[in-house]
Structures are given as structure tokens and as C-alpha cells.
Design an enzyme around this catalytic site. Structure first.
Site, short mmCIF file in Angstrom:
data_model
loop_
_atom_site.label_atom_id
_atom_site.label_comp_id
_atom_site.label_asym_id
_atom_site.label_seq_id
_atom_site.Cartn_x
_atom_site.Cartn_y
_atom_site.Cartn_z
CD GLN A 303 -44.33 10.23 9.84
OE1 GLN A 303 -43.99 10.06 11.01
NE2 GLN A 303 -44.00 11.32 9.15
CD GLU A 304 -49.50 9.05 5.44
OE1 GLU A 304 -50.01 10.18 5.36
OE2 GLU A 304 -48.70 8.60 4.60
#
Length: 480
Positions: A303-304
Site C-alpha cells: 500500500q505504501e
């Protein structure tokens, strides 16, 4: 003489009566105290599944709570199909069925139905690229559904309107298998409940949902039609308690809320990244997780940065775990662009947040609070918790906090908080995305384990055949 005979006869009769009484007393068995709640079920992501982290599923968690309420040991008994489930309940092999089964007229005639756990729509499922059907009268091929399922009843009702409607039934396959067959192009249409569809399109992004064939159908547990008054009474009392306490709302949020968002391109990209990028970093995720499920750590990293060790942001965050410079210093990381250091630092930071969270937050929800803090800061999450409490909501329940977090970007609310403005809606999306990635990683792990088990089983069979062949040759060489 007559008096003597009368006395002897009386004594004999009394002795006989006493003997019968004693014998009758001896044959009356002690009532057997029940110690186990036997629950018939089916395997399914939202029903019952076993993983390396233990057992899970909406029905499993509710059954666990019900068994605890009854002070009984829970025994989940998975069956291959719905027909076997019915037979198990009718024969008394199980006490109830908790298998994601819908409330239908036929089931009401055969069994006693518990209160609604959640509601689903029945949707027509097809593969991307298939002409979009307006209704069942425009289908180009037959529909394939599960034998004894609620979908068969729906099709039977629709056939009265569309006499040419035909379908095929599969007894030995479940909805997930039929949807996989859709994705492979082996069948053209099936029917699934909306929750099962939404869960499975994360792994099979080619799936598409067509017309809704039945709306808001209740998912219930099934009890025997006879001798189940006490069990039904206990179930109703238990259900009312769990509804009031928020358990039903929590489980609905846990299993279904985060899967409603779907991005075809993102899902395809993630599945490719699992094959191409994850193997480089998997051992590091496992090594530095330190109590966190490594797949949650890996999902957070995706996600990052999409597992890009050189990722950079205009806001100054960098690396696989997108750490700020102050955070990197806090956790002792010198080079944020080194993927191993980044994973180590991100894991330490997450664990620090988890340890900092109040004890009032349940264990199974702490990670979602920690991830929201990782995204927008611990202070903003605390602001949201205080705001939730002021609104009469539960500050320690993620289902409530995710409703409050988006309010932090509205002046009306953030001016009352200590840390002020925050993009709380992004934090909710952030956590939901990580939960979807995590679920997909768990699914991939399970599929890989199945392949390993199948390979091991095949090798054992081959070895057994070889040994059997050698023994046969040896016995053939013996003198007659």
C-alpha cells in the site's frame, strides 16, 4: 392353614413388587450431560476456513461465541456439499448448520431457521468480455449452480416467467469453484451471493456481476424441525445479546465492509507483484514482523510503495515502507532506501504503535487502529476516538472509528480536536486497502499449500505403487 398360605402369598407378592421396582430403577439411565456443540458447515472465506493463523469465518466466529454462551466445546464439522449437510442435521450428527445458507421457502418447510445474521443479493456472475446480460431471458448459454442451493429455488421461480430458462446443477462444487470455472472460461454463467462474489473477485478480477436476481436475502442458521425448542430459545437469546452488544455489526464490518471497493487494474497489478516482487522481500517481512502477521506487514508495504524500495514522495517519505526522516531516526534506521532497513524500521514502528494503543481496543482490531495511526499519525487517531466517544459511539471499535475519521477534515469537527485537521477519509481507505491485500495474500498462501499437499499426496501414492509392485514381484518368485 389358609391364613398361613395367605401370609406367604402376600410376602411373595410384596417381594416381587420390590424386585420389579429395583429392576426398573436399575434400567433408568442417567441423563447424558451434553459437552459439545456440533456444527455442520461448508468451507468458504466468509463461512469457515482454516489457515496458518488458525480458524476464521463469520459463521465460525458466531458459532464460537454461541458455544461459549452455552458453556460447550465447539466442534465444526465441514461437509462436501449441501446435501450432506442436510443429512447430517436430519440424522442428529450435528446440532445445527452454520454454512452461509439463505432463508428460502423450501428450507422453511424442512427445518427451523434462526434469526438473520446478514443479508445478501443473489447476482448473476459472468466473465469480463461476455456480452452484458440485461436479464436471464437474454443469456447466451446455460447457468451452472450448486445442487440444493437457494439459487435453484430462484431459477425455478424465474422459469415460470421464462419457460425456456434452463440450468445445470453441480453437486460436488461450491460457489468459489464455479466462479473459478467462470474465470477460466469453462462455464459461462453462475449465480452467487453478493458477499461471496465481492470476496472472490479480489482473486479473480475477471469476474463481473450482472442483474440482481433476488434482493436482501437473509443468511441464517438451520436447526432440526423437532426436539430443538431449547436450542432455538438459546439461539434467539444469544442473537439478541450479540446484536445489542455490536458483535454482529463488528463481524459484518470485519468480513464484508472492506471488500466492497474494487479496482480491476490494481487487483491485477497486485497479483503480478506477488509473483514478481514479493519473493525478494518475503524472508525479510517474516524475519522482522516480530509478532505481526508478516502478510499484514507485506500488505502495508505494498500500500505504501507497491514494493518499490526506491519510492519517494513530495512530502519527504521514502523507501519500501515510506518512512519519514523523524520516524526513521526514532526506530534507528540510517538508510530509508535500503529495503531491509526499511522493513525492519516499518515493523518496529508498527509494533511501537500497537504497544501504545489503549488496552480497551480488542486484539482483533488493534492492527486497524495502528495502521490508521501509521498513515495519519497517532494523535489524529486519538482525536477521532475522543470525537467518537462524544458522539455516543464506541471509541474502541473500528467500525465506529471508520465512520468518525472522515469528519477530521471538516472544520466543524477538527476545530474541537487537539491535533486539528486530518484527511481521515484517506486513512479509512488506506486501512481497507491493506485489509484487501492481506486477504489476497492469505488466499495465495492457502492455494500454494493446497498444491504442496496435492504434490505430496501424489508422491506418496507413486511410492506406495512402487513398493506394492516390488512386493508382488517378490511373492511371484516364491516356490509354489
Amino acid at each position: 392353614m389358609k391364613k398361613l398360605l395367605f401370609v406367604l402369598l402376600t410376602i411373595t407378592l410384596l417381594a416381587s413388587c420390590q424386585k420389579v421396582s429395583v429392576e426398573q430403577t436399575k434400567v433408568i439411565p442417567e441423563p447424558i450431560k451434553k459437552t459439545t456443540l456440533n456444527v455442520g458447515t461448508l468451507y468458504g472465506a466468509q463461512i469457515f476456513v482454516t489457515t496458518g493463523q488458525g480458524e476464521a469465518g463469520f459463521d465460525f466466529e458466531m458459532a464460537s461465541r454461541f458455544a461459549e454462551y452455552l458453556k460447550l466445546e465447539l466442534k465444526m464439522k465441514p461437509y462436501s456439499n449441501i446435501s450432506e449437510l442436510y443429512q447430517a442435521l436430519e440424522s442428529g450428527e450435528v446440532d445445527l448448520l452454520a454454512a452461509g445458507l439463505a432463508d428460502t421457502p423450501t428450507r422453511r418447510e424442512k427445518f427451523r431457521l434462526g434469526p438473520p445474521l446478514y443479508r445478501v443479493n443473489q447476482v448473476l456472475v459472468y466473465k469480463q468480455g461476455t456480452p452484458i446480460p440485461k436479464d436471464v431471458s437474454t443469456l447466451e448459454d446455460n447457468i451452472t449452480v450448486i445442487t440444493d442451493s437457494s439459487f435453484v429455488e430462484t431459477l425455478s421461480q424465474l422459469q415460470k416467467l421464462y419457460p425456456e430458462l434452463v440450468w445445470e446443477q453441480e453437486k460436488e462444487k461450491d460457489s468459489e469453484e464455479l466462479m473459478a470455472m467462470i474465470a477460466r472460461g469453462e462455464i459461462t454463467y453462475t449465480i452467487a451471493d453478493s458477499s461471496t462474489f465481492e470476496i472472490n473477485r479480489r482473486y479473480l478480477p475477471e469476474l463481473r456481476a450482472g442483474p440482481i436476481l433476488k434482493e436482501k436475502q437473509a443468511i441464517v442458521w438451520l436447526l432440526p424441525p423437532k426436539n430443538s425448542d431449547q436450542l432455538m430459545s438459546d439461539l434467539l437469546t444469544f442473537w439478541h445479546y450479540e446484536k445489542r452488544s455490536g458483535t454482529l455489526a463488528h463481524l459484518n464490518e470485519k468480513y464484508f465492509a472492506h471488500v466492497k471497493r474494487f479496482d480491476y487494474v490494481d487487483t491485477r497489478a497486485f497479483l503480478r507483484a506477488i509473483d514478481n516482487k514479493l519473493p525478494k522481500y518475503k524472508e525479510s517481512f517474516q524475519h522482522y514482523a516480530n509478532g505481526i502477521d508478516w502478510r499484514k506487514l507485506a500488505a502495508t508495504a505494498y500500500q505504501e510503495s507497491h514494493w518499490n524500495p526506491n519510492a519517494r514522495s513530495p512530502t519527504g517519505v521514502r523507501g519500501l515502507m515510506m518512512l519519514t526522516l523523524p520516524t526513521a531516526k526514532q526506530v534507528g534506521i540510517k538508510n530509508r532506501l535500503d529495503p531491509i532497513q526499511s522493513i525492519k524500521g516499518g515493523a518496529k514502528y508498527l509494533n511501537d504503535i500497537l504497544n501504545r494503543l489503549p488496552d480497551s481496543i480488542p486484539e482483533n482490531q488493534r492492527m486497524w487502529f495502528a495502521l490508521a495511526s501509521y498513515n495519519i499519525g497517532y494523535g489524529h487517531v486519538e482525536d477521532a476516538r475522543k470525537l467518537a466517544q462524544s458522539m455516543g459511539l464506541n471509541p474502541s471499535a473500528w467500525r465506529d472509528l471508520k465512520e468518525v475519521l472522515p469528519l477530521l477534515h471538516k472544520r466543524k469537527y477538527y476545530q474541537r480536536t487537539r491535533y486539528g485537521y486530518a484527511r481521515g477519509n484517506e486513512a479509512v481507505h488506506y486501512v481497507d486497502s491493506i485489509r484487501r491485500y492481506y486477504d489476497t495474500l492469505v488466499w495465495v498462501d492457502n492455494q500454494n499449500q493446497l498444491l504442496i499437499d496435492e504434490k505430496a499426496s501424489a508422491e506418496e501414492s507413486q511410492l506406495a505403487e512402487k513398493i506394492g509392485g516390488k512386493q508382488e514381484n517378490l511373492s511371484g518368485a516364491q516356490p509354489q
